[in-house]
Motif scaffolding. Structure first.
Motif, PDB file in Angstrom:
ATOM      1  N   MET A   1       0.819  -1.192   0.000  1.00 60.04           N
ATOM      2  CA  MET A   1       0.000   0.000   0.000  1.00 60.04           C
ATOM      3  C   MET A   1       0.862   1.255   0.000  1.00 60.04           C
ATOM      4  O   MET A   1       0.509   2.238  -0.628  1.00 60.04           O
ATOM      5  CB  MET A   1      -0.945  -0.048   1.198  1.00 60.04           C
ATOM      6  N   ALA A   2       1.975   1.235   0.679  1.00 59.02           N
ATOM      7  CA  ALA A   2       2.833   2.412   0.740  1.00 59.02           C
ATOM      8  C   ALA A   2       3.332   2.797  -0.651  1.00 59.02           C
ATOM      9  O   ALA A   2       3.409   3.975  -0.981  1.00 59.02           O
ATOM     10  CB  ALA A   2       4.005   2.162   1.681  1.00 59.02           C
ATOM     11  N   GLY A   3       3.645   1.798  -1.478  1.00 53.16           N
ATOM     12  CA  GLY A   3       4.093   2.081  -2.833  1.00 53.16           C
ATOM     13  C   GLY A   3       3.013   2.748  -3.659  1.00 53.16           C
ATOM     14  O   GLY A   3       3.286   3.651  -4.441  1.00 53.16           O
ATOM     15  N   ARG A   4       1.775   2.312  -3.468  1.00 53.84           N
ATOM     16  CA  ARG A   4       0.652   2.912  -4.200  1.00 53.84           C
ATOM     17  C   ARG A   4       0.455   4.369  -3.764  1.00 53.84           C
ATOM     18  O   ARG A   4       0.209   5.242  -4.583  1.00 53.84           O
ATOM     19  CB  ARG A   4      -0.612   2.113  -3.979  1.00 53.84           C
ATOM     20  N   GLN A   5       0.588   4.623  -2.468  1.00 48.44           N
ATOM     21  CA  GLN A   5       0.426   5.990  -1.966  1.00 48.44           C
ATOM     22  C   GLN A   5       1.532   6.887  -2.507  1.00 48.44           C
ATOM     23  O   GLN A   5       1.281   8.029  -2.866  1.00 48.44           O
ATOM     24  CB  GLN A   5       0.427   6.005  -0.434  1.00 48.44           C
ATOM     25  N   ARG A   6       2.751   6.372  -2.560  1.00 48.45           N
ATOM     26  CA  ARG A   6       3.871   7.161  -3.088  1.00 48.45           C
ATOM     27  C   ARG A   6       3.649   7.463  -4.565  1.00 48.45           C
ATOM     28  O   ARG A   6       3.882   8.572  -5.018  1.00 48.45           O
ATOM     29  CB  ARG A   6       5.181   6.392  -2.880  1.00 48.45           C
ATOM     30  N   GLY A   7       3.167   6.471  -5.305  1.00 52.86           N
ATOM     31  CA  GLY A   7       2.876   6.694  -6.721  1.00 52.86           C
ATOM     32  C   GLY A   7       1.797   7.743  -6.903  1.00 52.86           C
ATOM     33  O   GLY A   7       1.885   8.592  -7.786  1.00 52.86           O
ATOM     34  N   ALA A   8       0.778   7.705  -6.051  1.00 51.73           N
ATOM     35  CA  ALA A   8      -0.296   8.695  -6.123  1.00 51.73           C
ATOM     36  C   ALA A   8       0.236  10.088  -5.830  1.00 51.73           C
ATOM     37  O   ALA A   8      -0.162  11.057  -6.477  1.00 51.73           O
ATOM     38  CB  ALA A   8      -1.414   8.332  -5.151  1.00 51.73           C
ATOM     39  N   GLN A   9       1.155  10.202  -4.882  1.00 54.93           N
ATOM     40  CA  GLN A   9       1.734  11.514  -4.565  1.00 54.93           C
ATOM     41  C   GLN A   9       2.500  12.069  -5.755  1.00 54.93           C
ATOM     42  O   GLN A   9       2.393  13.262  -6.066  1.00 54.93           O
ATOM     43  CB  GLN A   9       2.671  11.409  -3.361  1.00 54.93           C
TER      44      GLN A   9
END
Length: 50
Positions: free
Chosen positions: A1-9
């Protein structure tokens, strides 16, 4: 999930309409999940039919 959040940022900071783009990406991910679920259902249904 952290990777997805970073990508969204990263995307949010680099597009003109981040809410729209993120919403579109979330819809695409949901569609992929649905497609995966349904594709996996086919062989299960065939196996159950015998």
């Amino acid at each position: 999930m952290a990777g997805r959040q970073r990508g969204a940022q990263i995307i949010e900071r680099n597009v003109r309409l981040p809410d729209l783009v993120i919403g579109d990406l979330e819809a695409q991910l949901a569609t992929c999940a649905l497609g995966e679920r349904e594709l996996l259902r086919i062989p299960r249904a065939r196996a159950a039919a015998g």
